[in-house]
Write a protein that holds these residues in place. Structure first.
Motif, PDB file in Angstrom:
ATOM      1  N   CYS A   1      12.917  -4.409  -3.662  1.00 54.68           N
ATOM      2  CA  CYS A   1      11.675  -4.983  -3.140  1.00 54.68           C
ATOM      3  C   CYS A   1      11.345  -4.496  -1.728  1.00 54.68           C
ATOM      4  CB  CYS A   1      11.768  -6.504  -3.141  1.00 54.68           C
ATOM      5  SG  CYS A   1      10.260  -7.294  -2.538  1.00 54.68           S
ATOM      6  N   PRO A   2      10.141  -3.968  -1.519  1.00 54.96           N
ATOM      7  CA  PRO A   2       9.743  -3.511  -0.183  1.00 54.96           C
ATOM      8  C   PRO A   2       9.408  -4.662   0.765  1.00 54.96           C
ATOM      9  CG  PRO A   2       7.905  -3.283  -1.694  1.00 54.96           C
ATOM     10  CD  PRO A   2       9.086  -3.706  -2.530  1.00 54.96           C
TER      11      PRO A   2
ATOM     12  N   HIS B   1       0.843  -1.201   0.000  1.00 48.48           N
ATOM     13  CA  HIS B   1       0.000   0.000   0.000  1.00 48.48           C
ATOM     14  C   HIS B   1       0.879   1.252   0.000  1.00 48.48           C
ATOM     15  CE1 HIS B   1      -3.544   2.491   0.977  1.00 48.48           C
ATOM     16  NE2 HIS B   1      -2.719   3.161   1.761  1.00 48.48           N
ATOM     17  N   LEU B   2       1.927   1.231   0.804  1.00 49.44           N
ATOM     18  CA  LEU B   2       2.852   2.364   0.861  1.00 49.44           C
ATOM     19  C   LEU B   2       3.657   2.493  -0.434  1.00 49.44           C
ATOM     20  CD1 LEU B   2       4.209   1.916   4.510  1.00 49.44           C
ATOM     21  CD2 LEU B   2       2.671   3.719   3.694  1.00 49.44           C
ATOM     22  N   PHE B   3       4.005   1.357  -1.016  1.00 52.58           N
ATOM     23  CA  PHE B   3       4.887   1.343  -2.188  1.00 52.58           C
ATOM     24  C   PHE B   3       4.141   1.669  -3.485  1.00 52.58           C
ATOM     25  CE2 PHE B   3       7.830  -0.557  -5.292  1.00 52.58           C
ATOM     26  CZ  PHE B   3       9.048  -0.109  -4.804  1.00 52.58           C
TER      27      PHE B   3
ATOM     28  N   LEU C   1      -4.514  -6.557  -6.709  1.00 55.11           N
ATOM     29  CA  LEU C   1      -3.946  -5.677  -7.735  1.00 55.11           C
ATOM     30  C   LEU C   1      -2.490  -5.313  -7.444  1.00 55.11           C
ATOM     31  CD1 LEU C   1      -6.933  -3.251  -8.456  1.00 55.11           C
ATOM     32  CD2 LEU C   1      -6.146  -5.176  -9.842  1.00 55.11           C
ATOM     33  N   ASN C   2      -2.182  -5.032  -6.194  1.00 57.19           N
ATOM     34  CA  ASN C   2      -0.811  -4.629  -5.863  1.00 57.19           C
ATOM     35  C   ASN C   2       0.177  -5.790  -5.965  1.00 57.19           C
ATOM     36  OD1 ASN C   2      -1.246  -1.913  -5.532  1.00 57.19           O
ATOM     37  ND2 ASN C   2      -1.489  -2.002  -3.311  1.00 57.19           N
ATOM     38  N   LEU C   3      -0.260  -6.996  -5.640  1.00 54.51           N
ATOM     39  CA  LEU C   3       0.623  -8.154  -5.797  1.00 54.51           C
ATOM     40  C   LEU C   3       0.914  -8.424  -7.276  1.00 54.51           C
ATOM     41  CD1 LEU C   3      -0.679 -10.670  -3.100  1.00 54.51           C
ATOM     42  CD2 LEU C   3       1.633  -9.725  -3.242  1.00 54.51           C
ATOM     43  N   ILE C   4      -0.091  -8.256  -8.119  1.00 55.75           N
ATOM     44  CA  ILE C   4       0.125  -8.446  -9.557  1.00 55.75           C
ATOM     45  C   ILE C   4       1.095  -7.389 -10.086  1.00 55.75           C
ATOM     46  CG2 ILE C   4      -0.972  -8.295 -11.832  1.00 55.75           C
ATOM     47  CD1 ILE C   4      -3.423  -9.644 -10.607  1.00 55.75           C
ATOM     48  N   GLU C   5       0.901  -6.145  -9.670  1.00 64.75           N
ATOM     49  CA  GLU C   5       1.813  -5.082 -10.096  1.00 64.75           C
ATOM     50  C   GLU C   5       3.234  -5.365  -9.609  1.00 64.75           C
ATOM     51  OE1 GLU C   5       2.158  -0.172 -10.033  1.00 64.75           O
ATOM     52  OE2 GLU C   5       0.490  -1.173  -9.008  1.00 64.75           O
ATOM     53  N   HIS C   6       3.340  -5.861  -8.386  1.00 66.61           N
ATOM     54  CA  HIS C   6       4.650  -6.182  -7.823  1.00 66.61           C
ATOM     55  C   HIS C   6       5.313  -7.321  -8.601  1.00 66.61           C
ATOM     56  CE1 HIS C   6       7.714  -6.055  -4.788  1.00 66.61           C
ATOM     57  NE2 HIS C   6       7.548  -7.333  -4.479  1.00 66.61           N
ATOM     58  N   GLY C   7       4.515  -8.305  -8.994  1.00 68.48           N
ATOM     59  CA  GLY C   7       5.049  -9.425  -9.761  1.00 68.48           C
ATOM     60  C   GLY C   7       5.527  -9.014 -11.138  1.00 68.48           C
ATOM     61  N   ARG C   8       4.858  -8.042 -11.723  1.00 64.50           N
ATOM     62  CA  ARG C   8       5.246  -7.565 -13.055  1.00 64.50           C
ATOM     63  C   ARG C   8       6.474  -6.659 -13.008  1.00 64.50           C
ATOM     64  NH1 ARG C   8      -0.919  -5.954 -14.842  1.00 64.50           N
ATOM     65  NH2 ARG C   8      -1.572  -8.019 -15.584  1.00 64.50           N
TER      66      ARG C   8
ATOM     67  N   ILE D   1       8.729  -6.014 -10.136  1.00 69.46           N
ATOM     68  CA  ILE D   1       9.889  -6.318  -9.292  1.00 69.46           C
ATOM     69  C   ILE D   1      10.087  -7.820  -9.070  1.00 69.46           C
ATOM     70  CG2 ILE D   1      10.862  -6.085  -6.963  1.00 69.46           C
ATOM     71  CD1 ILE D   1       9.786  -3.252  -6.889  1.00 69.46           C
ATOM     72  N   CYS D   2       9.063  -8.501  -8.578  1.00 65.71           N
ATOM     73  CA  CYS D   2       9.216  -9.918  -8.221  1.00 65.71           C
ATOM     74  C   CYS D   2       8.868 -10.821  -9.405  1.00 65.71           C
ATOM     75  CB  CYS D   2       8.342 -10.255  -7.014  1.00 65.71           C
ATOM     76  SG  CYS D   2       8.753 -11.845  -6.258  1.00 65.71           S
ATOM     77  N   SER D   3       9.612 -10.663 -10.479  1.00 64.78           N
ATOM     78  CA  SER D   3       9.368 -11.436 -11.696  1.00 64.78           C
ATOM     79  C   SER D   3       9.835 -12.877 -11.519  1.00 64.78           C
ATOM     80  CB  SER D   3      10.096 -10.793 -12.876  1.00 64.78           C
ATOM     81  OG  SER D   3      11.469 -10.643 -12.575  1.00 64.78           O
TER      82      SER D   3
END
Length: 232
Positions: free
Chosen positions: A211-212, A19-21, A191-198, A200-202
């Motif tokens: 990675c936060p 949420h912060l990131f 939504l944020n986990l999907i964005e993170h996967g695309r 940073i966490c590929s």
């Protein structure tokens, strides 16, 4: 299934960090529920780019869901070939629309709003080609039901964090996460986990230094991520 309070605490921490990131996500309900369902079927076993290309081609070829339901399978297959597995998906989409029309008298899923989330999901799972993810995506985005769809990004990140066992299947992952993800945060966390996967966490070469979540990530703190720790 007994709730794992330790895992739920980790989920809430992940939610707050993302949420912060990435910022908050205000829930929006999409009006075209059939469109969500068709688009999600097209997304199976392919990437977003191919899915969107196939969906746009489908809408261009067929101006209404009625015209799509009446079209031949070969014609549908031709329109969605860019999305992969066109023969299989064309058959499923046509059968889906025909059955809804037969049961409801029109091609509409509005009747699902009168059901509980579990009842609605149970109905959708009765269709061939609709699994936990597809049903949950439709009910979350089309009806605002508090369900948590698990896609490949979410499955990968949850395993790396240690929220899920390494070898757990997507089907079991849905059951586990349904117990520990509060419904009130399901939309934003999804939504944020999907964005993170695309971003940073590929799957390959995750950008761990940025990675936060690395402070509590099992993958980052294991020998497996030596390369990404060094920014390689």
């Amino acid at each position: 299934m007994r709730m794992d309070t330790k895992s739920q605490a980790l989920v809430l921490w992940v939610f707050n960090q993302l949420h912060l990131f990435y910022g908050g996500k205000k829930q929006k309900r999409e009006k075209d529920q059939i469109g969500i369902l068709v688009r999600t079927i097209l997304s199976q076993n392919t990437n977003d780019k191919n899915r969107d290309r196939a969906y746009c081609a489908l809408l261009k070829r067929f101006p209404s869901w009625e015209s799509l339901a009446q079209a031949g399978t070969k014609e549908i297959e031709s329109a969605i070939k860019s999305g992969g597995l066109a023969k299989q998906k064309a058959k499923r989409i046509k059968e889906l629309l025909k059955r809804i029309k037969k049961e409801q008298g029109k091609i509409s899923l509005s009747f699902l709003s009168k059901m509980s989330p579990e009842q609605a999901k149970g109905y959708l799972l009765g269709f061939k080609g609709i699994g936990e993810k597809t049903a949950s995506v439709l009910l979350l985005f089309g009806f605002g039901m508090e369900l948590f769809p698990v896609d490949t990004h979410i499955l990968r990140i949850s395993k790396r964090l240690g929220i899920l066992p390494e070898k757990v299947s997507a089907k079991i992952a849905h059951k586990i996460l349904a117990e520990i993800v509060p419904g009130t945060i399901a939309y934003e966390l999804h939504l944020n986990l999907i964005e993170h996967g695309r971003k940073i966490c590929s799957a390959r070469k995750p950008n761990c230094p940025l990675c936060p979540l690395k402070l509590r990530c099992q993958f980052y703190n294991s020998y497996e991520s030596e390369g990404c720790k060094e920014g390689k």
